[in-house]
Design a protein around this motif. Structure first.
Motif, PDB file in Angstrom:
ATOM      1  N   UNK A   1      40.171  25.542  47.023  1.00 48.89           N
ATOM      2  CA  UNK A   1      40.419  26.890  47.547  1.00 48.89           C
ATOM      3  C   UNK A   1      39.151  27.735  47.583  1.00 48.89           C
ATOM      4  N   UNK A   2      38.113  27.313  46.827  1.00 51.08           N
ATOM      5  CA  UNK A   2      36.896  28.112  46.718  1.00 51.08           C
ATOM      6  C   UNK A   2      35.698  27.500  47.434  1.00 51.08           C
ATOM      7  N   UNK A   3      35.768  26.215  47.737  1.00 52.86           N
ATOM      8  CA  UNK A   3      34.665  25.541  48.433  1.00 52.86           C
ATOM      9  C   UNK A   3      34.246  26.261  49.723  1.00 52.86           C
ATOM     10  N   UNK A   4      35.189  26.767  50.537  1.00 55.81           N
ATOM     11  CA  UNK A   4      34.783  27.371  51.817  1.00 55.81           C
ATOM     12  C   UNK A   4      33.960  28.657  51.692  1.00 55.81           C
ATOM     13  N   UNK A   5      33.982  29.330  50.527  1.00 55.48           N
ATOM     14  CA  UNK A   5      33.321  30.624  50.404  1.00 55.48           C
ATOM     15  C   UNK A   5      31.837  30.463  50.079  1.00 55.48           C
ATOM     16  N   UNK A   6      31.032  31.222  50.789  1.00 51.52           N
ATOM     17  CA  UNK A   6      29.585  31.130  50.602  1.00 51.52           C
ATOM     18  C   UNK A   6      29.067  32.124  49.569  1.00 51.52           C
ATOM     19  N   UNK A   7      29.899  33.055  49.137  1.00 50.09           N
ATOM     20  CA  UNK A   7      29.464  34.043  48.145  1.00 50.09           C
ATOM     21  C   UNK A   7      30.671  34.609  47.414  1.00 50.09           C
ATOM     22  N   UNK A   8      30.403  35.205  46.258  1.00 52.30           N
ATOM     23  CA  UNK A   8      31.459  35.855  45.485  1.00 52.30           C
ATOM     24  C   UNK A   8      32.051  37.032  46.252  1.00 52.30           C
ATOM     25  N   UNK A   9      31.193  37.753  46.974  1.00 50.44           N
ATOM     26  CA  UNK A   9      31.658  38.907  47.736  1.00 50.44           C
ATOM     27  C   UNK A   9      32.628  38.478  48.831  1.00 50.44           C
ATOM     28  N   UNK A  10      32.319  37.372  49.501  1.00 44.56           N
ATOM     29  CA  UNK A  10      33.220  36.863  50.541  1.00 44.56           C
ATOM     30  C   UNK A  10      34.575  36.498  49.941  1.00 44.56           C
ATOM     31  N   UNK A  11      34.544  35.898  48.761  1.00 47.84           N
ATOM     32  CA  UNK A  11      35.786  35.562  48.068  1.00 47.84           C
ATOM     33  C   UNK A  11      36.578  36.819  47.733  1.00 47.84           C
TER      34      UNK A  11
ATOM     35  N   UNK B   1      38.505  38.429  50.455  1.00 52.05           N
ATOM     36  CA  UNK B   1      39.611  37.640  51.021  1.00 52.05           C
ATOM     37  C   UNK B   1      40.861  37.625  50.164  1.00 52.05           C
ATOM     38  N   UNK B   2      40.769  38.092  48.905  1.00 46.55           N
ATOM     39  CA  UNK B   2      41.885  37.874  47.975  1.00 46.55           C
ATOM     40  C   UNK B   2      43.141  38.639  48.350  1.00 46.55           C
ATOM     41  N   UNK B   3      43.002  39.808  48.967  1.00 43.12           N
ATOM     42  CA  UNK B   3      44.189  40.591  49.300  1.00 43.12           C
ATOM     43  C   UNK B   3      45.050  39.929  50.357  1.00 43.12           C
ATOM     44  N   UNK B   4      44.444  39.046  51.137  1.00 44.94           N
ATOM     45  CA  UNK B   4      45.164  38.393  52.225  1.00 44.94           C
ATOM     46  C   UNK B   4      45.724  37.029  51.846  1.00 44.94           C
ATOM     47  N   UNK B   5      45.505  36.601  50.596  1.00 43.71           N
ATOM     48  CA  UNK B   5      45.925  35.260  50.188  1.00 43.71           C
ATOM     49  C   UNK B   5      46.410  35.309  48.742  1.00 43.71           C
ATOM     50  N   UNK B   6      47.742  35.171  48.504  1.00 42.83           N
ATOM     51  CA  UNK B   6      48.297  35.265  47.143  1.00 42.83           C
ATOM     52  C   UNK B   6      47.676  34.287  46.156  1.00 42.83           C
ATOM     53  N   UNK B   7      47.378  33.060  46.615  1.00 41.22           N
ATOM     54  CA  UNK B   7      46.788  32.068  45.716  1.00 41.22           C
ATOM     55  C   UNK B   7      45.408  32.525  45.251  1.00 41.22           C
ATOM     56  N   UNK B   8      44.598  32.992  46.201  1.00 41.17           N
ATOM     57  CA  UNK B   8      43.256  33.459  45.851  1.00 41.17           C
ATOM     58  C   UNK B   8      43.318  34.691  44.955  1.00 41.17           C
ATOM     59  N   UNK B   9      44.288  35.558  45.192  1.00 39.91           N
ATOM     60  CA  UNK B   9      44.420  36.755  44.372  1.00 39.91           C
ATOM     61  C   UNK B   9      44.730  36.384  42.926  1.00 39.91           C
ATOM     62  N   UNK B  10      45.570  35.361  42.736  1.00 42.09           N
ATOM     63  CA  UNK B  10      45.893  34.908  41.387  1.00 42.09           C
ATOM     64  C   UNK B  10      44.668  34.351  40.680  1.00 42.09           C
ATOM     65  N   UNK B  11      43.861  33.587  41.410  1.00 39.24           N
ATOM     66  CA  UNK B  11      42.626  33.050  40.836  1.00 39.24           C
ATOM     67  C   UNK B  11      41.686  34.184  40.447  1.00 39.24           C
ATOM     68  N   UNK B  12      41.591  35.178  41.323  1.00 35.24           N
ATOM     69  CA  UNK B  12      40.709  36.325  41.050  1.00 35.24           C
ATOM     70  C   UNK B  12      41.141  37.063  39.788  1.00 35.24           C
ATOM     71  N   UNK B  13      42.447  37.261  39.621  1.00 37.24           N
ATOM     72  CA  UNK B  13      42.952  37.958  38.431  1.00 37.24           C
ATOM     73  C   UNK B  13      42.602  37.195  37.161  1.00 37.24           C
TER      74      UNK B  13
END
Length: 513
Positions: free
Chosen positions: A372-382, A385-397
């Motif tokens: 889920x994180x391989x496609x991101x080139x930076x922490x800022x890009x990640x 994107x978290x608000x638009x993807x529940x899985x990514x938001x959970x990882x961010x939390x």
């Protein structure tokens, strides 16, 4: 079978001999599997038992008579279409390749550009959000019973809600999503395309061929969680059908599941006595699901878990959560206190996400390995994107905090020894089909009654969680509130009945005089 069937079971067995289609509403712990065994023994003809869960199919195969084949619908589809696209079901090994497996990858693969408002000031739709909408469109088609991908599969509400906040033309956004979704669907089924397929892809391809299953009886288990593509296959079979499930254990609506019991018109019989737990807990279930009258067998102790320290619970207790995030946080807390726990197998996936997110934050791209994180080139890009993807938001939390804090969390999780676990930790979703002597419902379920008034799926999750207990159930705050509400309604009803009876008596007395 070495026991005497109940009256409810006997009625189902008799009805199975003559009904073209029969529905069975089986409440939690009510002997559904043993009932189907009785039905199968009474109908010694070529039959197939279908379920979504592989473990259930394996277990059923060890119990059913030889004339019943036990399979998952995916295993049947895999033989026809899955085997030939198996190389597309996992990421290729070696260097990173964009396989359009995540929302961000879809956006990059199909060159989706952000959409701004008319003044080109605010971003209404990020590239990742557009990619997510494209994925959702294809996923909805794959899970549907439809023959063609159409604009109806586009999540219109998500687009409309965004367009209302920004000066963006909704129709143009829908066109972009639909046109890209058609490309994604074609690439998923293309054997030569690097784009990943899903297990739902080959099931959809199977359904589109209108397969004919050559059996006299088809048993569909867990029918409340069927998706429309499965239901389409089942309903087109020209054989007797026995559809079994529990309407109130329908909890996978977010995956496109539908309750087949509601979709099929047929005679319906019920299994209402739970042999898993006693009447005390059955009464709690009746308070949560007000449309049932469940009966219990024996006694199960019901206690408030509101102020109970989990570490004081007896060994073997299962702690049940609403979310993965709350479960992992509790796991970290318990393991840090020296209490080992047993968690679902996907905990390794969560640990990998934490490790990769930490590396991404530090810019150490060689250690970013989570898919889920391989496609991101930076922490800022990640972060963007978290608000638009529940899985990514959970990882961010989970990955908030310093590197030292994240390393500490990973070290704690790594030190856990599930083989000497004192407790089991599960989400309500992952607990389905399981049972424990003692269950504690944790506090991360919503405490708002209105949440459950407006969402049957959330109410069903409470019902699934509390009905996993056999001997003792520690209920959470919201379940206790529902019990109190049900008790007040019952008292008011009795008071009203009592008042009406007294008034009727006085009126009759006056008439006689």
């Amino acid at each position: 079978m070495n026991y005497k069937p109940t009256e409810e079971q006997q009625k189902i067995v008799e009805a199975s001999k003559s009904c073209k289609v029969l529905k069975v509403e089986a409440l939690a712990g009510s002997g559904k599997t043993s009932t189907l065994e009785l039905v199968a023994e009474a109908n010694p003809v070529p039959s197939i038992y279908l379920t979504f869960n592989k473990a259930m199919a394996v277990e059923a195969a060890s119990k059913f008579p030889d004339h019943v084949e036990c399979k998952t619908i995916h295993s049947m589809a895999y033989k026809v279409f899955g085997a030939e696209i198996r190389h597309k079901l996992t990421r290729p090994k070696g260097r990173y390749v964009n396989v359009a497996g995540t929302a961000s990858e879809v956006a990059k693969y199909y060159n989706l550009k952000p959409i701004f408002d008319s003044n080109d000031e605010d971003c209404a739709f990020s590239s990742t959000f557009l990619g997510l909408l494209v994925q959702q469109t294809v996923n909805r088609f794959e899970q549907s019973g439809d023959k063609k991908l159409t604009e109806d599969h586009v999540p219109h509400k998500d687009i409309s809600d965004k367009c209302k906040k920004f000066d963006v033309h909704a129709k143009s956004v829908r066109t972009i999503i639909f046109d890209t979704a058609k490309k994604l669907w074609n690439d998923r089924k293309d054997l030569l395309s690097p784009v990943l397929a899903t297990h739902d892809t080959y099931l959809k391809l199977y359904q589109l061929t209108n397969p004919k299953l050559n059996y006299d009886i088809l048993y569909l288990d867990e029918a409340q969680d069927s998706n429309q593509v499965t239901l389409d296959i089942v309903l087109k079979q020209d054989c007797r059908k026995i559809i079994v499930g529990d309407t109130y254990q329908s909890i996978y609506g977010f995956r496109g599941a539908v309750n087949a019991l509601d979709r099929i018109e047929a005679p319906t019989l019920k299994l209402t006595t739970s042999f898993r737990f006693g009447q005390d807990l059955a009464d709690v279930a009746n308070s949560v699901i007000k449309k049932i009258q469940m009966k219990g067998y024996g006694k199960t102790e019901v206690l408030s878990g509101d102020k109970v320290d989990p570490t004081t619970l007896p060994e073997g207790t299962c702690l049940l959560f609403r979310s993965n995030i709350a479960m992992v946080k509790e796991a970290i807390s318990l393991v840090s206190q020296g209490v080992n726990v047993d968690m679902p197998a996907n905990i390794d996936n969560i640990k990998s996400a934490i490790s990769s997110a930490t590396a991404l934050k530090l810019g150490d791209m060689s250690k970013v390995k989570h898919t889920s994180l391989i496609p991101f080139s930076s922490w800022q890009e990640f972060k963007d994107s978290v608000e638009d993807d529940p899985e990514l938001k959970g990882i961010y939390e989970l990955t908030k905090g310093s590197k030292k804090e994240l390393d500490r969390k990973l070290k704690i999780l790594d030190s856990n020894d599930k083989w000497s676990a004192k407790y089991s930790l599960r989400t309500a979703h992952s607990s389905k089909g399981l049972e424990w002597d003692t269950v504690m419902m944790m506090g991360d379920f919503s405490d708002e009654l209105k949440t459950y008034e407006h969402s049957q799926q959330e109410t069903n999750l409470l019902y699934v969680a509390l009905t996993r207990a056999k001997k003792t159930c520690y209920i959470n705050k919201i379940t206790d509130m529902m019990c109190q509400e049900a008790l007040e309604i019952e008292r008011a009803f009795k008071k009203a009945i009592s008042g009406e009876t007294r008034a009727d008596f006085m009126a009759d007395d006056q008439a006689l005089q």
